[in-house]
Structures are given as C-alpha cells and as structure tokens.
Enzyme design. Sequence first.
Site, PDB file in Angstrom:
ATOM      1  N   SER A   1      12.987  16.265  -2.732  1.00  0.00           N
ATOM      2  CA  SER A   1      12.777  16.358  -1.295  1.00  0.00           C
ATOM      3  C   SER A   1      12.470  17.782  -0.849  1.00  0.00           C
ATOM      4  O   SER A   1      13.043  18.742  -1.373  1.00  0.00           O
ATOM      5  CB  SER A   1      14.028  15.866  -0.572  1.00  0.00           C
ATOM      6  OG  SER A   1      13.949  16.142   0.811  1.00  0.00           O
TER       7      SER A   1
ATOM      8  N   TYR B   1       7.234  17.564   3.466  1.00  0.00           N
ATOM      9  CA  TYR B   1       7.142  17.480   4.926  1.00  0.00           C
ATOM     10  C   TYR B   1       6.171  18.560   5.397  1.00  0.00           C
ATOM     11  O   TYR B   1       6.292  19.716   4.994  1.00  0.00           O
ATOM     12  CB  TYR B   1       8.497  17.746   5.584  1.00  0.00           C
ATOM     13  CG  TYR B   1       9.431  16.556   5.601  1.00  0.00           C
ATOM     14  CD1 TYR B   1       9.091  15.371   6.233  1.00  0.00           C
ATOM     15  CD2 TYR B   1      10.678  16.651   4.989  1.00  0.00           C
ATOM     16  CE1 TYR B   1       9.963  14.289   6.247  1.00  0.00           C
ATOM     17  CE2 TYR B   1      11.562  15.578   5.006  1.00  0.00           C
ATOM     18  CZ  TYR B   1      11.198  14.398   5.644  1.00  0.00           C
ATOM     19  OH  TYR B   1      12.057  13.331   5.651  1.00  0.00           O
TER      20      TYR B   1
ATOM     21  N   THR C   1       5.681  12.519   3.530  1.00  0.00           N
ATOM     22  CA  THR C   1       6.407  11.601   4.407  1.00  0.00           C
ATOM     23  C   THR C   1       5.880  11.746   5.824  1.00  0.00           C
ATOM     24  O   THR C   1       5.879  12.838   6.371  1.00  0.00           O
ATOM     25  CB  THR C   1       7.907  11.902   4.375  1.00  0.00           C
ATOM     26  OG1 THR C   1       8.342  11.814   3.029  1.00  0.00           O
ATOM     27  CG2 THR C   1       8.675  10.905   5.226  1.00  0.00           C
TER      28      THR C   1
ATOM     29  N   LYS D   1       4.058   8.338   2.333  1.00  0.00           N
ATOM     30  CA  LYS D   1       5.292   7.550   2.441  1.00  0.00           C
ATOM     31  C   LYS D   1       5.605   7.265   3.907  1.00  0.00           C
ATOM     32  O   LYS D   1       5.551   8.167   4.749  1.00  0.00           O
ATOM     33  CB  LYS D   1       6.457   8.322   1.814  1.00  0.00           C
ATOM     34  CG  LYS D   1       7.814   7.642   1.944  1.00  0.00           C
ATOM     35  CD  LYS D   1       8.834   8.282   1.001  1.00  0.00           C
ATOM     36  CE  LYS D   1      10.205   7.633   1.145  1.00  0.00           C
ATOM     37  NZ  LYS D   1      10.901   8.000   2.373  1.00  0.00           N
TER      38      LYS D   1
ATOM     39  N   HIS E   1      11.808   4.346   6.023  1.00  0.00           N
ATOM     40  CA  HIS E   1      12.759   5.446   5.856  1.00  0.00           C
ATOM     41  C   HIS E   1      14.198   4.889   5.798  1.00  0.00           C
ATOM     42  O   HIS E   1      15.123   5.482   6.358  1.00  0.00           O
ATOM     43  CB  HIS E   1      12.607   6.458   7.002  1.00  0.00           C
ATOM     44  CG  HIS E   1      12.780   7.883   6.554  1.00  0.00           C
ATOM     45  ND1 HIS E   1      11.776   8.807   6.574  1.00  0.00           N
ATOM     46  CD2 HIS E   1      13.850   8.540   6.043  1.00  0.00           C
ATOM     47  CE1 HIS E   1      12.219   9.979   6.140  1.00  0.00           C
ATOM     48  NE2 HIS E   1      13.477   9.840   5.805  1.00  0.00           N
TER      49      HIS E   1
END
Lengths: 371, 371, 371, 371
Positions: A121, A144, A170, A244, A268
């Site tokens: 992440s 991100y 994402t 995603k 999510h």
Amino acid sequence: MSEKQQLLSPLNYIPADIQSAQDYEYLARRFIAAPNYEYIAGGSGRDQTLASNLAAFNKWAVCPRILCDVTKGHTGFNLLNREYAHPIFLAPVAYQKLAHPLGEIESARAAEAMQSCFISSTLATQSLETIAATGAEAKWFQLYFQPKLEATLDLVRRAETAGYSALVVTVDASIRMPSLGALRAQFKMPDECVAVNVQHYEINPSAEIAANESRIFQGAMREAPTWADLEWLISETNLPVIVKGVLHPVDALKLKNVGAAGIVVSNHGGRSLDGAPASLDCLAAIRAAVGDDYPVLFDSGIRSGLDIFKAIALGADAVLIGRLQVYALSVAGALGVAHMLRLLREELELCMAQTGCATLDDIRNTRLQSA
Amino acid sequence: MSEKQQLLSPLNYIPADIQSAQDYEYLARRFIAAPNYEYIAGGSGRDQTLASNLAAFNKWAVCPRILCDVTKGHTGFNLLNREYAHPIFLAPVAYQKLAHPLGEIESARAAEAMQSCFISSTLATQSLETIAATGAEAKWFQLYFQPKLEATLDLVRRAETAGYSALVVTVDASIRMPSLGALRAQFKMPDECVAVNVQHYEINPSAEIAANESRIFQGAMREAPTWADLEWLISETNLPVIVKGVLHPVDALKLKNVGAAGIVVSNHGGRSLDGAPASLDCLAAIRAAVGDDYPVLFDSGIRSGLDIFKAIALGADAVLIGRLQVYALSVAGALGVAHMLRLLREELELCMAQTGCATLDDIRNTRLQSA
Amino acid sequence: MSEKQQLLSPLNYIPADIQSAQDYEYLARRFIAAPNYEYIAGGSGRDQTLASNLAAFNKWAVCPRILCDVTKGHTGFNLLNREYAHPIFLAPVAYQKLAHPLGEIESARAAEAMQSCFISSTLATQSLETIAATGAEAKWFQLYFQPKLEATLDLVRRAETAGYSALVVTVDASIRMPSLGALRAQFKMPDECVAVNVQHYEINPSAEIAANESRIFQGAMREAPTWADLEWLISETNLPVIVKGVLHPVDALKLKNVGAAGIVVSNHGGRSLDGAPASLDCLAAIRAAVGDDYPVLFDSGIRSGLDIFKAIALGADAVLIGRLQVYALSVAGALGVAHMLRLLREELELCMAQTGCATLDDIRNTRLQSA
Amino acid sequence: MSEKQQLLSPLNYIPADIQSAQDYEYLARRFIAAPNYEYIAGGSGRDQTLASNLAAFNKWAVCPRILCDVTKGHTGFNLLNREYAHPIFLAPVAYQKLAHPLGEIESARAAEAMQSCFISSTLATQSLETIAATGAEAKWFQLYFQPKLEATLDLVRRAETAGYSALVVTVDASIRMPSLGALRAQFKMPDECVAVNVQHYEINPSAEIAANESRIFQGAMREAPTWADLEWLISETNLPVIVKGVLHPVDALKLKNVGAAGIVVSNHGGRSLDGAPASLDCLAAIRAAVGDDYPVLFDSGIRSGLDIFKAIALGADAVLIGRLQVYALSVAGALGVAHMLRLLREELELCMAQTGCATLDDIRNTRLQSA
C-alpha cells in the site's frame, strides 16, 4: 485491566482453535485494541455496503459433482505473463502496524512463503523499499495519486526501482470516512502508524473554499484523480497499471480501452461509498463487458475458499484478501498470514474437488445455483 | 428523577458525537419528553407504513463511478421560477413547541441560514406572520382546509400578505390517529402547544350522526376537502398551489390537469393510513405519469443524503425533511437544524461525487441498482 | 397466586387501553387460563400455517386516494337475499365457555347489537335453541357431519326449526390436532365445556382396525364426509348450504356446480393441516374460478379493518372473525364482542375513506399494491 | 454433576411428551453426550447447507382438498421389485453406538417391526453380519469404496452372503470434516465406536505428497472413487447398485446410463460440502432428467410427514431418515425408532388424507404451492 481485556502479543505458533480461515476474524479481537479493531472491521457510514458484501455470497450455492477424477487438479494460472500457484493475493491494506509491530514486513513474508502476490500500500507503515527487501518475488505497488504530480511520479519511479511488477491505482477513495462504529469507538490513528512512503512529500496548502462553494465538490474532489490523470500515468510508466475500485461495467470497458492492464472489482471492502452495491453483485456484468481474456481481480467480502470459488465462477481471475490478512497478522504475524492463506487455498481446493473442478477454468465453466 | 431520565435543554453548540444527520434521531431522545418523542417518532396504527418507508430505501444501491471530474459540481436547481442552492426543504411539521420552546421560529431561521425553503404548517405553534418575520426568504405556507371556507380563505390571504410564495395543501390527513405507541405512552398535546394560526376561527357545531350513519363517512369525512374544494382554492389565489399527500399516479396526473402547480409524493411520514405503500415505492410511477417537467417533491423516510440521492434518481425534484428537522430542533434549536441540513447536503454531495454526478440532472440520469 | 397471574373476571365496561380491535388479543391473556389461551391462540402442529395466515396480509399495501367525496359511503351489501349493514360476521367458534361463563349467548347478543351475522357452532357450549332464543336475527348454523346420518339430519331439522337461515358445513376438520404449544401447555377441555348440541347422539362403536390398516385412512377418515354426503345434505334441506374450508379453486368450482349456496375460503385459522397455504393466498384464484357473483366468504388471519379491506379487494364478499371474537368475549362478554365489531367496522371504513372507496364494490375495483 | 446435566439411559417406554416425530430431536439432548450431539446434529463447516436443507421445505405449502373418499388409502409402493408398506427408510448412519450401547442392532429391529428398509452403513459399529442376523427382511448395504479394491470387493461379497438386497454406494464423502460446532465442542470418536466392518482391512501407506502438490488433489482425492470404479463395481455384482449423494441432473442421467439401479438425491444431510444447495432444491430437476420410472430416493432435511409429502410431490419414490433415527435411538432404542417411524408414517397419511391423496401416485400428481 482484567485478563479478558488484556491484549495478547502476536503468537509464534498457530492457535489450536483455528479451524478455518475465517476463525482469525474472531480471534483477532484479542490481539487488536478495540478502537483499532472497529476501524479495521468497520466499513463506512452505517456499514450497509459492508453487510451487502457478505450477504451477496449467500445468494449462491455450489452444486457438488460426483466421481470425477481430480488427482491432476491444481489452482495455478497465468496473469500478466506470470504464473501463480493460486489466485489468492494479499490486498493492499494500509497501516498494518495497527495489527502487528512489524506491520507489512510480516505480511510480505507470508505472501512469499505461500507463493501469493503481495500488494504493497502507498499508506504502508513500512517503506516500499523495506517491503521489497523482504525478498517477496511477486509484488505489486498500490498507488494513491498524490496532491502533487511530482510526488506521484516519484512513487512510481521508486516502485519501479524496488522491483514491483505492477501498479494498482486505487480510484475509489477520494473521500473516505471511517464507519460510525469506529468514530463512536473514538478511533484515532496511533502515533506509530505513519505512512512513511509519503510522509515527506509536499502537500498542497489547504484550499480556500468560497462561501458558496462546496467542501466536497470544490474542496475534497479538487485533488481526486480523473481519466486524464490515469492516462498520463499509463503513459509515464512501463509497468502494467491495474485500476482498483471498479463497480460499473461502463467504467470497466473504458479502462480496458484506455490501456489499463486490468481491473479490481471492489468497493474497498465497504469502506468507500456506503450504499454502493455488493462487489460480488457487480462482477458478472463487468466480466461480460470486458470479455473473457481481460484481467479482472476481485475483492470485498471474501472470507472462505467457498467465497473464492464463487467469485471465480462469476468472473474473477484472482481475489484479494484484506481483512483476513490483518486479522491473521495480528494473531501470529507472518506465520498467521501464511496459515490463513494455506487454509483459504485448501478450502478452495476442497470445494473444487467436491465440484469436480480440476482447474480454475473448470470453475469458470461452473454455473452457480441460486441458494 | 435520575440524571439519565432528566431532559436536557436545547444546546447552543453542536454535540461532538453527531457524525451524520441521522444521529440527531438518537440524540433527540434526551431532549424530548418520552410521550412527545413517541408521538413524533411514531406513525399511525401499528407503524407498518412507517417501517415500509425506511425499508424501501434499502431495496436500492447506488453504483459508484470512477475518475470523473466533479469540481464544477453543485446541487442547485430551479423550481417554480426560483433558484435553490440545494433540494433539501423543511417539511411542514405541526406543533414544533413539542421539541423546542421557540418552535418554528428556530426552524425557519435555520432554513434561511442554509438557503433551504421553509414550509410553515397551518398547525404551527407560532403564527404564520411571526414566522415570516424571521426573515426567511424562501417560504411556503402549508394549508389545511378549515371547516368553514371563510377561515380557509382568511388563511390564504394572510399567507399572501405575509409573503409566502406558494401554498402546500395537505390532502391526506382528513382522519389522523396517533400511533398505538403514542397512545400507550399516553401522549397528550401539552397546553403550550397551541395551533395559533387557527385558534380563533369558528368551528362547525358538532355534527349529529343518525343511528345508522357512520362516524367515518357521515362524520369525520363530511369536512374533508374534495376535488371541487381544491379547484375553488386554485381559482381564488395567485399563489402556486402544491398538493401534498399524493401516492397514486392517476391522482398525480389529475392534479396536474386541474392546475396544481406541483405535488408532494408523501404518505405523511407513515402518519396517515397505516398500510399505505412506502412513499418511495410510489415515486417512479408518479414521475412517469406526470412527465419530466412537472414539479414533484418527495417526503417520508429521508434520513440521509444517500436517501435524497435515491429519491432524486427515482423522480423527485426536491425532498422535505420532517422528523430530522424536529430532532435537530430539540437538540440545538436553529443551530441544530442548520447543522442537520448542512450534513444532509454534504452527504448528498459526497454521494454525487462518488457516483460522478455533478448536478441533480446527472442524478436523474442515474439508474439505481437493486440492492 | 400473584396478582399478575390471577385471572380477571369478564368486565362490564371497555378497558381504556383498547385502541384497536387487535388489542383484545393481548388483553385476553389476562382473562383466559394459560392452557386455554394456548389452545385458542394456537393452530395445529408447529403453527406454520397460522403464521402464514398473518404474513400473507403483509405482502400487500393499500394505496390512498385523495380528495374523494365519500360522504355517501356505507358498508352495506346483499348476501343470499338479505341486506347486511357490514361484511363482518362472527365465525363459528366451538367451546366458547373456554372464554366466558355464558359462552355463545354473549357472542350472539353482540352480533345482534352490531347487525352482524352469528354463525353458531355444532360444538357450541350452549344449545342451538338457546342461542337462537337470544333473538339474534341474522344467524347461520355451522354443521359438522355426525357419525350417524340420523344425527346429522336431526341437527339440520333443529336448526331449521330454530330459525337459522343457512347451514355452514365445515369440511376441513376431519382430523384435528391441537398445536404442539397447546399440548405442551397440557391443555385439556374443561368439564364445563360440553358440546351440548350433540352430546346425546349415539356414536359409532370404536372401529376395529386390522393390523395392516391405517389409523388414518381406515380409521379416522372412515367417518369423514364425502361429496356424496354433501349432495345428500343439499337435497335434504331447503336452507342454503355454504361450505367452509375451501382452499383449492377446483373444489370451489365443483361446489358451485353441485349446488352449494356459497363457500368460505378458510384453513380453519391454521388449525387444520399445518403446512396448508395461507388462506389469503388462495382467495384470488378461487374468486376467479367461481366468477363475480358467487358468494365467497373468507376467514383465517383477519386482525384489523385493513385486513378486511384486503380480503374484499382480493375477492371476499364478507369475512368471519374467529379468534378476536373469543378474545373480546373473554374481556367483556357481549359488550366486548360488540365493541370489537365496531372497531373493526370503523377501521374498515377509515381505510375505505382514505382510499376513496364509498362502497364494498369500490373496494373490489381497487388493485392492491405489493408491499 | 447436576441432575440436569446427567445423561439418561435409553428408556424402555415412549416418553409422554413426544407428540411428533421431530420431538425426538429436542429430547435426544438429554440422552446423548454434548460433543456427540454436536457431531450428530451438525453439518460441515458453518452449517450453511444444513440450514438450507430445512429452509427449502418451508418454501412450499400443501393445498388441502375436501370431501374426498380416502378410505381405501395406503402408502404402499414397489421399488426394485419389492413391495414396501411405506416410503420411509432408515438412512445409513455411521457409528450408531454414539447414541445407544447396542447401536445399529436396535435400529435394524425397528425397521423390521415397522416394515421399513434398513440401510446398513459400512461404518456401522456392529458388523453387517450381526445386523443381518437381527432378521430384518428389507435391508440394503451402504458401501464406501475402500483404499484397496480387494477390501471393497470383500465387503460386497459379505453383503451378498448376508442377504442384503441392494448396495448403496455413497459418493459424496471423499473428504469430510465435522462442523465447526463439533470441533469447538471437542468432539472425538469414542473408543467404543469402531467401524468393525472395515477395521481389519489393510490401509494404503500414507501417501507422500511432494512439496508442490496439494493435500487435497494429490492427497485425499487420490483414493476417491471415479466413474471407472463405479462401473467396475456394477459389473462385479448382481445386486442393484444405488448411488447416494447426487445433486446434479447431469450426474443423475449419467448414472442411469451406466447402469446404476437408482439414486439417492442427498447432500449427506449437510455434512459434505458446506455451500451445496439444499437437497430438496435439486430434486425436481433430477426427476425431470431421469424420467418418471427411474428409482429416485431422497434424504437431507426430512423432519416430518409433511416434509415427506413434499419430497414425494417433487419427485422422490421414498425418503431416508438419518438424524431422527439416531435421536429416537438414543431416547428409547428400537422402541423409539419404531415409534418415530410410526409417527412419520401417520403424519404422512394425515397429510395425504387432508389433500385427498389415497396413494403415493396421487401425491406425485399434486402440485405444491409457493408458501
């Protein structure tokens, strides 16, 4: 503090009473501080979508088949030119130090041990370089978009350098709110949980919003990525870009057309828009929209090998495991996550054996029955 | 009296634990005396329609869209030749002194502060002139037909004089009964709750009902308004006449044809016929009957911005907020109502942003998904 | 014995907390001994059909209509050449001394007072002559075929002589079992509850059943009436013969063809075959089978005027009230039953007024909406 | 040990509070040690399929018919050239000493007394020869394929010699896991529960599984029977071979084509794949696939005669009773099992009588109604 309330340190063995992957969910309550558990377990708002995600699996039954020879059975498949031993990947879960002092390092080790793919992440509590250094072979970087494009690009270059083989962008988290449950439990990110990957990037100055402007439209959404940003990203990197957070078939098809290497059908885990449909309920229409050969991953609601079977039967190539990853991490670190992955895989294999499916393609040719 | 039971006075600040508009519902229990709370929260009879109103929203999910640019987003729209900043109006709720010592004055102030439209009830505990004097710009007057036509006409003239810009004629309340819950809690209208607008009008002498006559048909319904009464009213005033309490598409179309300026799809928040369908379940057919351009408002069951999104997607131009208005009023007066409106609006905007809707028209072009 | 457990004697006034007809159901617990209450309230077996009867009403909603003039409204109708003021009849409930020391005398008086039709049970605890002597004008006699035809015929002649204007032959009770709940509560018919109408008739000697014979087929069913018995009965009396316990449209049509004067769609309030469909779920198909003009009554599950509205909308001419009759009887005798009837009628009228129905025919032309 | 916890020995009489066959379920808790009860009552995994089995019956209602003459009614039928008095057989339940010290001997005696068919399990705690010696006339032998074919063949020859008239090959139990409930109750097979039929057969040495092999596919499934094994078995014996554990119509048709004498539609009472559809939900499609004349038995979920009626109406020739057999066995040995069979039969007959069905064929011509 009573013994019951006292939190246990992560174990270095597997507790005897874990009989299924989902059992980690209940056990984790003893290893994660209550507000953190609420934050992890909760979705957003009133947790309607969280509940839908689970309920969606119960709409389907899997019909056993008899007398099939499955002794050549396996769960292997190819995705983006790599062979995987099974379709159970570790989802990009942020802030894993909430569950274990070493955080993502342990999860990444488990992924490697169990031949899974680890998706690191942006908001990890270990740097992407540290995670890569654990030696995990199959690893993707979840990205991100950052307030400043330079920062976004820097993350991409760092991921490329560290050896990540795909980017997972994402796009469903422009505005996120903890569940009302977590708010009521007064959850607050602990000091030791720092998003080290991005902590030194410059942030845009707080935007001034005019009196007649919206904190949402002219505020928070000002920094949300758009189709143009995605196309820019795809043009800037040679890594495959997987998107995603896709729930609508029109979006899925458009992503395929603009060059995304694949998608993750996901809400999510019920943590984005409360009121969104169950992720599983969106899967079949998306698979139909993008065709048989386009990479479609799935997350949100997987708690067992049976669930994985259903997701594959409805169109997924592989699934991402979020909450169970964190629960198992809290109980027994890398050992727990590896064990959880093994249980899921064997639950999936058991389901395949009993339905006469020797391969994932056999699952895809299975018609689920209404429960 | 224990601390727990003791009622709190309205606050002059927003309590920290309000995270969503609906949170006012729970908090209000501490600010409203129990029988009054039962009266406000209850519907009629066994509260079946009340429950249906809420359940109807849960049949639908809202599918997120990705990567849309909504930085030009807004919730503005035009209704009856006036621009509104958002579609969240305050419903005409009677007897607001049940919830706050100043009653409707506070709600009207909140409406003005939040650019909402205030609909003042015939049965307000502040006179329509007093309410108008708060300075609220967008304000409509809700009209109950009175036993004597002179009284009805007097109310209309007073509303015109006070500057109300529309009449909302409620037609679904000819016979009303509190819920069994309120009756069991021995609810009784407190002395300070007087319908000051109408207290001095002459009432018809109690009708004699013959032995073989019905207390319903020949009794209560004798004074219920009819189509002829409505047409008379429309002919008597230049104000637009909106009819509230419509559930059947045939009635909706007839109202359009006789010159009503718009309708409110409503079952009176489940307070009229117990056993009536959920208001939301009637909305799409009514919109289909009257066409795209006819003003259709909606109430009964709205508890969040997500609910508003769904009502608009199914055909509403704007929604009316009843119970949440009273709950927020009880907690913090005008401040509370304004805050509640702001939360609803931001919840709506959040939902729009996550579904790629920059305008209310975009919502109307969104297809809800079965949940 | 604590005050709470002590049974109250029937009151000679209406308790203040009765707000709806169904409220008698709850209050009756204080007026009927527990095993007897279990027997009355229960169905048969596991009470599945009992539960279905109630649930079936909740599948439907009733859409309000606005601005109708119903000041000429009434609930009158004609059935078998008699005018009735309303369609709410008292079902033939056996053994009413379980609920009140005077039993059926009180119920019959209430029927007369409220212009209802009283249907006197073969298994009444007052003789059919005594009941007739209360002066009730509209009264039918419910007939169970007796083991010996002479006895059956004697009952018919007595009913004719006593002035009953129709026979209601119950055909769904060849084999009856109390609910498991009543059995567990150790219900046993009290000594004072004697079926006086039939106590002196000769009974067939207990049948010998061969070892390979069935206690059901060759035992209990030996005395069950058949089509031949029904046709014989119709030929023997000039009274109209109404058949009660019909759930299948083929049976309904055959009854019409063999000369039955009407039918009662009923599953005996869930007291016959546990597993039978809800009575309401069978109604529309039966009405369609027999045509618009054939008398179709309905029972099983009515608890409110709204329920009556729905039954009429789905095809019933009138409804029979069983359990509420007994509950009201236990609370306040004739006064209670009359009050219960009045509440049901006003609940029905209220529903009619709010849906713009001035007559029962208007209800029949109303389309129910799915809830 | 408190009286409440103390286990009762099997009774030699029928307890007064048994009012229906299903009542044995609740009573058995006092006669079976808790972990054993959990093992018997549970299914597999999270007991989803176990719950579906029961829920599937509740989707259907059975419509009563009136005035039929059923005095010639019976439940007899012919199956594989033998006449049976009723269609209620005793399922092959393993390890019956868990419920009674004499185990299968008592169940077999009950079957004989009640003219049922006893199906003796490979995993019985009494030898197949001992069970045959009880004199039960109608008896089948349930066969699990053994690791070594010689052992399988030896079982077949022993069954032939002992006079069993059919083989029931169970094919849905290659991999079995107790329910999580039984695991949590720490169930462990007691020492006295030995599968005596097979205890002396040679077992294959534990298979070595390579590091990259699966414990499921290359481990447990290595010894699971295949179509070839079944065809070999059919060729080796003159006994009819019935295959148990069929849920898919394609499998059912293939079994008919390869010479199986009949099938048992079953999900092993929810004890095999958790997530499999309810057995009843699979029945009608299978009957349609194999045609009217092919023997189709049914188990999984039968708790009453009403359930049997529904299974026959949906296509079953006869049903197998598993759990109720064991529960009744624990309460009162052979007497209990016989009583339970009698109750089921009379419950079935009662349902037939009330629906006008004089024979099982009449049931087959009955259309169930949606509940």
